[in-house]
Scaffold this motif. Structure first.
Motif, short mmCIF file in Angstrom:
data_model
loop_
_atom_site.label_atom_id
_atom_site.label_comp_id
_atom_site.label_asym_id
_atom_site.label_seq_id
_atom_site.Cartn_x
_atom_site.Cartn_y
_atom_site.Cartn_z
N ILE A 211 6.23 3.01 3.90
CA ILE A 211 7.22 2.12 3.30
C ILE A 211 8.35 1.83 4.29
CG2 ILE A 211 8.99 1.94 1.50
CD1 ILE A 211 7.12 3.70 -0.28
N TYR B 129 0.84 -1.20 0.00
CA TYR B 129 0.00 0.00 0.00
C TYR B 129 0.87 1.26 0.00
CZ TYR B 129 -3.07 3.68 1.69
OH TYR B 129 -3.75 4.87 1.83
N GLY B 130 1.89 1.26 0.86
CA GLY B 130 2.79 2.42 0.95
C GLY B 130 3.48 2.71 -0.37
N VAL B 131 3.89 1.64 -1.07
CA VAL B 131 4.52 1.81 -2.38
C VAL B 131 3.51 2.38 -3.37
CG1 VAL B 131 5.53 0.57 -4.33
CG2 VAL B 131 6.30 0.05 -2.01
N SER B 132 2.28 1.88 -3.33
CA SER B 132 1.28 2.34 -4.29
C SER B 132 0.89 3.80 -4.08
CB SER B 132 0.03 1.45 -4.25
OG SER B 132 -0.70 1.67 -3.08
N VAL B 133 0.91 4.27 -2.84
CA VAL B 133 0.58 5.68 -2.58
C VAL B 133 1.83 6.53 -2.42
CG1 VAL B 133 -1.67 5.16 -1.59
CG2 VAL B 133 0.31 5.40 -0.07
N GLN B 134 2.99 5.90 -2.54
CA GLN B 134 4.28 6.57 -2.44
C GLN B 134 4.44 7.33 -1.13
OE1 GLN B 134 4.50 8.87 -6.05
NE2 GLN B 134 4.91 7.08 -7.30
N ASP B 135 4.15 6.63 -0.02
CA ASP B 135 4.28 7.22 1.31
C ASP B 135 5.53 6.66 1.97
OD1 ASP B 135 4.08 7.63 4.17
OD2 ASP B 135 2.00 8.22 3.83
N ILE B 136 6.54 7.50 2.13
CA ILE B 136 7.84 7.06 2.64
C ILE B 136 7.75 6.54 4.07
CG2 ILE B 136 8.58 9.34 3.45
CD1 ILE B 136 10.80 6.75 1.69
#
Length: 94
Positions: free
Chosen positions: A67, A57-64
């Motif tokens: 991630i 999910y973090g990768v898909s929303v690009q939330d460091i």
């Protein structure tokens, strides 16, 4: 009331620290006692699965923060699992 900017960053960092501190403490305790028999395999499986999904999910929303926290959690859980396997085989040899 929405949390914005720097406050959202602080919340993300604090959440990551709180989640990871539990695993660091478990590793420390397990290393000192050479036993992780009280750590449930099911707990590790479910938390690992959740961390992998949160990482995706973090990768898909690009939330460091998502991630980073979940990547670190997966690494720490792998360390705990490795210690659990190592110490359980050491105890069965005795």
């Amino acid at each position: 009331m929405a949390i914005e900017g720097i406050y959202l960053t602080i919340v993300g960092i604090a959440a990551g620290i709180l989640i990871l501190t539990g695993w660091v403490w478990q590793i420390y305790k397990g290393y000192n006692s050479k036993s992780l028999k009280d750590v449930s395999k099911f707990l590790m499986i479910f938390i690992s699965a959740g961390a992998v999904l949160w990482l995706a999910y973090g990768v898909s929303v690009q939330d460091i923060f998502i991630i980073g926290t979940n990547l670190a959690a997966i690494i720490l859980m792998m360390l705990v699992l490795g210690m659990k396997i190592k110490y359980s085989t050491m105890q069965s040899v005795k």
